[in-house]
Every structure is written in C-alpha cells, then in structure tokens.
Design a protein around this motif. Structure first.
Motif, PDB file in Angstrom:
ATOM      1  N   LYS A 274     -76.266  57.668 -15.936  1.00 20.73           N
ATOM      2  CA  LYS A 274     -75.991  59.067 -16.250  1.00 20.73           C
ATOM      3  C   LYS A 274     -76.932  59.585 -17.334  1.00 20.73           C
ATOM      4  CE  LYS A 274     -72.206  62.129 -17.682  1.00 20.73           C
ATOM      5  NZ  LYS A 274     -72.866  62.624 -18.915  1.00 20.73           N
ATOM      6  N   ASP A 275     -77.294  58.726 -18.278  1.00 22.68           N
ATOM      7  CA  ASP A 275     -78.173  59.138 -19.368  1.00 22.68           C
ATOM      8  C   ASP A 275     -79.525  59.616 -18.870  1.00 22.68           C
ATOM      9  OD1 ASP A 275     -76.161  58.466 -21.073  1.00 22.68           O
ATOM     10  OD2 ASP A 275     -77.058  56.571 -21.736  1.00 22.68           O
ATOM     11  N   ASP A 276     -79.981  59.066 -17.731  1.00 21.05           N
ATOM     12  CA  ASP A 276     -81.273  59.469 -17.189  1.00 21.05           C
ATOM     13  C   ASP A 276     -81.279  60.921 -16.741  1.00 21.05           C
ATOM     14  OD1 ASP A 276     -82.491  56.930 -17.493  1.00 21.05           O
ATOM     15  OD2 ASP A 276     -81.474  56.221 -15.686  1.00 21.05           O
ATOM     16  N   LEU A 277     -80.094  61.451 -16.423  1.00 23.50           N
ATOM     17  CA  LEU A 277     -79.993  62.822 -15.935  1.00 23.50           C
ATOM     18  C   LEU A 277     -79.528  63.808 -17.007  1.00 23.50           C
ATOM     19  CD1 LEU A 277     -78.358  62.295 -12.412  1.00 23.50           C
ATOM     20  CD2 LEU A 277     -80.768  62.645 -12.954  1.00 23.50           C
ATOM     21  N   ASP A 278     -78.895  63.319 -18.046  1.00 17.74           N
ATOM     22  CA  ASP A 278     -78.292  64.223 -19.034  1.00 17.74           C
ATOM     23  C   ASP A 278     -79.305  65.176 -19.660  1.00 17.74           C
ATOM     24  OD1 ASP A 278     -75.771  63.312 -18.616  1.00 17.74           O
ATOM     25  OD2 ASP A 278     -75.728  61.936 -20.328  1.00 17.74           O
ATOM     26  N   ALA A 279     -80.519  64.709 -19.866  1.00 23.25           N
ATOM     27  CA  ALA A 279     -81.537  65.553 -20.506  1.00 23.25           C
ATOM     28  C   ALA A 279     -82.121  66.588 -19.543  1.00 23.25           C
ATOM     29  CB  ALA A 279     -82.655  64.686 -21.075  1.00 23.25           C
ATOM     30  N   LEU A 280     -81.698  66.541 -18.277  1.00 17.12           N
ATOM     31  CA  LEU A 280     -82.273  67.434 -17.266  1.00 17.12           C
ATOM     32  C   LEU A 280     -81.322  68.551 -16.886  1.00 17.12           C
ATOM     33  CD1 LEU A 280     -83.845  64.665 -14.998  1.00 17.12           C
ATOM     34  CD2 LEU A 280     -84.976  66.048 -16.751  1.00 17.12           C
ATOM     35  N   SER A 281     -80.348  68.819 -17.711  1.00 16.20           N
ATOM     36  CA  SER A 281     -79.391  69.892 -17.452  1.00 16.20           C
ATOM     37  C   SER A 281     -80.125  71.218 -17.263  1.00 16.20           C
ATOM     38  CB  SER A 281     -78.403  69.992 -18.618  1.00 16.20           C
ATOM     39  OG  SER A 281     -77.517  71.075 -18.434  1.00 16.20           O
ATOM     40  N   GLY A 282     -79.731  71.943 -16.224  1.00 18.83           N
ATOM     41  CA  GLY A 282     -80.304  73.251 -15.960  1.00 18.83           C
ATOM     42  C   GLY A 282     -81.650  73.227 -15.266  1.00 18.83           C
ATOM     43  N   ARG A 283     -82.145  72.052 -14.878  1.00 18.56           N
ATOM     44  CA  ARG A 283     -83.460  71.939 -14.262  1.00 18.56           C
ATOM     45  C   ARG A 283     -83.345  71.699 -12.751  1.00 18.56           C
ATOM     46  NH1 ARG A 283     -87.483  70.817 -17.860  1.00 18.56           N
ATOM     47  NH2 ARG A 283     -88.777  71.684 -16.199  1.00 18.56           N
ATOM     48  N   ALA A 297     -75.043  59.507  -6.492  1.00 17.35           N
ATOM     49  CA  ALA A 297     -73.724  58.944  -6.814  1.00 17.35           C
ATOM     50  C   ALA A 297     -73.350  59.153  -8.277  1.00 17.35           C
ATOM     51  CB  ALA A 297     -73.704  57.452  -6.491  1.00 17.35           C
ATOM     52  N   LEU A 298     -74.279  59.658  -9.093  1.00 20.87           N
ATOM     53  CA  LEU A 298     -74.016  59.847 -10.517  1.00 20.87           C
ATOM     54  C   LEU A 298     -73.453  61.247 -10.786  1.00 20.87           C
ATOM     55  CD1 LEU A 298     -77.292  58.322 -12.030  1.00 20.87           C
ATOM     56  CD2 LEU A 298     -75.039  57.232 -11.874  1.00 20.87           C
ATOM     57  N   PRO A 299     -72.624  61.379 -11.820  1.00 19.96           N
ATOM     58  CA  PRO A 299     -72.156  62.725 -12.202  1.00 19.96           C
ATOM     59  C   PRO A 299     -73.327  63.561 -12.718  1.00 19.96           C
ATOM     60  CG  PRO A 299     -71.471  61.091 -13.826  1.00 19.96           C
ATOM     61  CD  PRO A 299     -72.051  60.319 -12.682  1.00 19.96           C
ATOM     62  N   ALA A 300     -73.475  64.751 -12.176  1.00 19.56           N
ATOM     63  CA  ALA A 300     -74.605  65.603 -12.550  1.00 19.56           C
ATOM     64  C   ALA A 300     -74.261  66.442 -13.774  1.00 19.56           C
ATOM     65  CB  ALA A 300     -74.981  66.502 -11.383  1.00 19.56           C
ATOM     66  N   PRO A 301     -75.188  66.580 -14.708  1.00 17.55           N
ATOM     67  CA  PRO A 301     -74.941  67.459 -15.865  1.00 17.55           C
ATOM     68  C   PRO A 301     -74.924  68.923 -15.417  1.00 17.55           C
ATOM     69  CG  PRO A 301     -77.208  66.668 -15.871  1.00 17.55           C
ATOM     70  CD  PRO A 301     -76.503  65.929 -14.784  1.00 17.55           C
ATOM     71  N   PRO A 302     -74.398  69.814 -16.245  1.00 18.49           N
ATOM     72  CA  PRO A 302     -74.283  71.230 -15.855  1.00 18.49           C
ATOM     73  C   PRO A 302     -75.632  71.838 -15.477  1.00 18.49           C
ATOM     74  CG  PRO A 302     -73.036  70.799 -17.858  1.00 18.49           C
ATOM     75  CD  PRO A 302     -73.839  69.567 -17.581  1.00 18.49           C
ATOM     76  N   GLY A 303     -75.635  72.547 -14.349  1.00 17.41           N
ATOM     77  CA  GLY A 303     -76.824  73.293 -13.944  1.00 17.41           C
ATOM     78  C   GLY A 303     -77.924  72.482 -13.311  1.00 17.41           C
ATOM     79  N   LEU A 304     -77.769  71.156 -13.201  1.00 14.61           N
ATOM     80  CA  LEU A 304     -78.809  70.346 -12.574  1.00 14.61           C
ATOM     81  C   LEU A 304     -78.805  70.575 -11.061  1.00 14.61           C
ATOM     82  CD1 LEU A 304     -80.944  68.042 -12.523  1.00 14.61           C
ATOM     83  CD2 LEU A 304     -79.016  66.453 -12.262  1.00 14.61           C
ATOM     84  N   LYS A 305     -79.973  70.843 -10.510  1.00 17.52           N
ATOM     85  CA  LYS A 305     -80.134  70.937  -9.063  1.00 17.52           C
ATOM     86  C   LYS A 305     -81.017  69.774  -8.642  1.00 17.52           C
ATOM     87  CE  LYS A 305     -81.250  74.189  -5.330  1.00 17.52           C
ATOM     88  NZ  LYS A 305     -79.864  74.268  -4.845  1.00 17.52           N
ATOM     89  N   LEU A 306     -80.397  68.735  -8.074  1.00 19.45           N
ATOM     90  CA  LEU A 306     -81.113  67.524  -7.702  1.00 19.45           C
ATOM     91  C   LEU A 306     -81.379  67.528  -6.206  1.00 19.45           C
ATOM     92  CD1 LEU A 306     -82.191  64.721  -8.571  1.00 19.45           C
ATOM     93  CD2 LEU A 306     -79.899  63.813  -8.121  1.00 19.45           C
ATOM     94  N   LEU A 307     -82.640  67.366  -5.832  1.00 21.10           N
ATOM     95  CA  LEU A 307     -83.046  67.423  -4.433  1.00 21.10           C
ATOM     96  C   LEU A 307     -83.906  66.203  -4.093  1.00 21.10           C
ATOM     97  CD1 LEU A 307     -84.159  71.172  -4.364  1.00 21.10           C
ATOM     98  CD2 LEU A 307     -82.053  70.253  -3.363  1.00 21.10           C
ATOM     99  N   ALA A 308     -83.623  65.599  -2.949  1.00 23.34           N
ATOM    100  CA  ALA A 308     -84.441  64.497  -2.450  1.00 23.34           C
ATOM    101  C   ALA A 308     -85.431  65.040  -1.435  1.00 23.34           C
ATOM    102  CB  ALA A 308     -83.565  63.427  -1.815  1.00 23.34           C
ATOM    103  N   VAL A 309     -86.672  64.573  -1.520  1.00 19.31           N
ATOM    104  CA  VAL A 309     -87.709  65.010  -0.588  1.00 19.31           C
ATOM    105  C   VAL A 309     -88.042  63.834   0.323  1.00 19.31           C
ATOM    106  CG1 VAL A 309     -89.968  66.072  -0.315  1.00 19.31           C
ATOM    107  CG2 VAL A 309     -88.607  66.537  -2.371  1.00 19.31           C
ATOM    108  N   PRO A 310     -87.627  63.888   1.599  1.00 23.39           N
ATOM    109  CA  PRO A 310     -87.886  62.771   2.510  1.00 23.39           C
ATOM    110  C   PRO A 310     -89.377  62.600   2.783  1.00 23.39           C
ATOM    111  CG  PRO A 310     -86.151  64.206   3.356  1.00 23.39           C
ATOM    112  CD  PRO A 310     -86.806  64.935   2.225  1.00 23.39           C
ATOM    113  N   LEU A 311     -89.738  61.379   3.143  1.00 20.25           N
ATOM    114  CA  LEU A 311     -91.103  61.044   3.533  1.00 20.25           C
ATOM    115  C   LEU A 311     -91.157  60.911   5.045  1.00 20.25           C
ATOM    116  CD1 LEU A 311     -93.997  60.119   2.608  1.00 20.25           C
ATOM    117  CD2 LEU A 311     -93.120  57.779   2.784  1.00 20.25           C
TER     118      LEU A 311
END
Length: 343
Positions: A274-283, A297-311
């Motif tokens: 979770k710590d790896d994502l905490d600093a990315l709030s709002g990004r 599978a990790l809890p996302a911090p507020p405002g994080l928009k996490l997207l996977a880009v397939p290959l």
C-alpha cells in the motif's frame, strides 16, 4: 588465459574478465549436470503429453511470459486443451497448487496469475515442475499439450519442444555467469535441443524468428472498464513498472504520445505494498498487466486512477508454422527427441 584476456579486457570490461575463471567453472558444472541427465544418472520424468518449454539462456526478462500467453491462445484456437506449469517465482510456499482467478498473487506468483487470467487455461505451480505437471494431468486428464513457463534448465522434466527467447541484448558479452548474462553456453546450447529461437526486441541479434510488440490502444481499470490511450495525451501521468526492463515499458508509453511526469522503476516481481501507492494520491498511474495483478488488489488512496496497459505480442506467422510442424507428430504417441532418462 593469456591468449584470451587482453582483447576481452577491452571489449568485455575489466570486471567480466576478473570473473572469467569463475564463469569457466560454471560452464563445466552446467555441462556436467546436463550430461548426468542425458546418461540417466540423474533422473528425469516423461509424461504422456507433449511438453513445450519456453525459457531463456540469459538472466533477466526477454518477453517469455507474453510468448507463453501467445502460444496458449494459438493452440487453443486449434481446439487443443492446453495446460500450463510454472515454478511461480517469488511466491510464498513450495507446494503444488492450481492457480485460480481468486488465488492470492503472493501464493501463485505474478506471472502464473497473469497467464491464468489472460488465457483461462489451467495453471499449476510447484517448486518442482514435475509435481505441477503430475497434478495438472490428474485434475485435467484430457489435456492435449502443456506449456512450461520457464524451466529451460529444469532437466528433471522431459520436454518435446524447446523455445528460447531473446531481446535486443541478445547473448550480451557471450560469457557465462557471473562474467556475463548466460545461464548456459550460447550458441553451444543451440545444437543441444533448442528447436525455435524467437527475438522479442526491435532488432534481432542473430538468426531466429521475430515478433512484434506494441501496447494496446486502450488501458484497463480494476473494474474492467477501458480508456483509450489517446484520451490520456497531454495529461500529466505517472508510469511504474516492476518488471525486468521497466524502461522499455516507459519508452513504449512515450511512443504512444503520452507525457510521463514521473516514472517509478521497481525490481522484477516487486512485492507491491500500500505504501507504494500512497504517495500517488490524485494521480493517473499507468502500469503493466503483470504489475496490475498485484496492484489492483491493494486499497487505492483517494483520487488515484490506476490503469493497466496490456502488451500486444505477435510472433511472425512463420514461427507458428514451424511450431505447428513440430507439434503435429507429437499429438500421437511418438517418442520425444528430447528424452533423457525416464523416471
């Protein structure tokens, strides 16, 4: 040694040359181990199903897992029931188990989880791949063919087809570990069972088939929704990668016209917290599919928009033609050209 080192010192680096004697010992051990399996002193096991091993002779990633998934989909399209075995690098535990959609990634390993979710094929992991294949066939006795993810040096499992993967680095400086990147001698290993060589980079270092790699046109969120990459242009983005070569992923994103304000490179198979994502709030954060099986599978911090880009990974048609020609006679009970000692 006097005849070898002076020129090599200039072309291969002083550290590699200092490690050269250790690499020679490593080479002897590799050859002896392989000879012990070939002569039946160390036992290997054959199963009544064609086994295709996909692996590397160099350390680090070269596009092996995307090739495994492409192979599975190619064989499935022909109506074959394909199973997969893997060690599950970095996972907790050593026991044999089936990787299911709800199996925690720390139990299965990230690559087996990605393969199962992307292909729907039955995937089994175990510290010994022979155990994984035994349990796979017990659970799915109608399996037509098995793809072994990695395991080129796992001689305890007999195989029928060996495929080795290279990227733009090729064989590096051509020396064995620790003086170079090679796990086994190359091109010496080419004449000892390798059936197909596939290059996954932009420029093949030597003879072999080639593949095309490009990012998909859409990114995928944890809920399955999709967003066109073009919609992300001119927006400040963060890209992260816990793969063997994260810079290659970042370069591909830039080639799509995306602006990366920040890039975060983690070690391959990084155990994200979770710590790896905490600093990315709002990004807006872009990651690989392999990283997404952990990050989603990790809890996302507020405002994080996490997207996977397939290959999107596409070996040239001639590669699949050659594979089909090798596999066709193996779908009937014929002896393996790679058989060693049956356990």
């Amino acid at each position: 040694m006097k005849n070898i080192l002076p020129g090599a010192w200039r072309t291969r680096g002083w550290l590699a040359c200092l490690l050269w004697p250790v690499a020679q010992v490593h080479g002897l051990l590799v050859r002896w181990r392989r000879a012990l399996y070939r002569r039946g002193i160390m036992h290997s096991r054959r199963f009544d199903v064609p086994v295709i091993v996909v692996g590397n002779v160099v350390v680090g990633g070269a596009g092996k897992t995307p090739l495994v998934m492409a192979l599975i989909k190619h064989l499935q399209a022909q109506g074959l029931r394909v199973g997969v075995v893997s060690r599950g690098y970095g996972r907790a535990g050593r026991q044999s188990l089936e990787v299911r959609p709800n199996t925690p990634v720390y139990v299965s390993g990230d690559e087996p989880a990605l393969i199962q979710r992307a292909t729907g094929a039955p995937v089994f992991v175990a510290d010994r791949r022979t155990d994984a294949l035994r349990d796979l066939l017990a659970a799915y006795p109608a399996t037509s063919a098995v793809v072994c993810d990695d395991g080129l040096q796992h001689y305890a499992l007999q195989r029928d087809i060996e495929i080795v993967v290279f990227d733009d680095k090729g064989a590096g400086n051509g020396w064995l570990l620790p003086a170079g990147p090679l796990r086994e001698p190359w091109p010496g290993r080419l004449s000892q069972g390798i059936n197909l060589v596939l290059h996954t980079g932009h420029k093949a270092a030597f003879a072999g088939y080639v593949s095309r790699r490009q990012l998909a046109s859409q990114a995928v969120a944890a809920d399955g929704s999709r967003l066109a990459l073009t919609a992300l242009r001119h927006q400040p983005l963060v890209a992260l990668g816990g793969i063997a070569n994260p810079e290659a992923f970042f370069d591909m994103l830039r080639a799509c016209g995306l602006t990366l304000d920040q890039t975060l490179a983690f070690p391959d198979h990084h155990d994200f917290k979770k710590d790896d994502l905490d600093a990315l709030s709002g990004r807006i954060v872009l990651c690989t599919e392999k990283d997404a099986v952990k990050l989603f599978a990790l809890p996302a911090p507020p405002g994080l928009k996490l997207l996977a880009v397939p290959l999107e990974f596409s070996p040239e048609p001639a590669f699949f033609d050659a594979l089909d020609a090798l596999l066709a006679p193996l779908l009937s009970p014929l002896p393996s050209s790679h058989g060693q000692q049956t356990h």
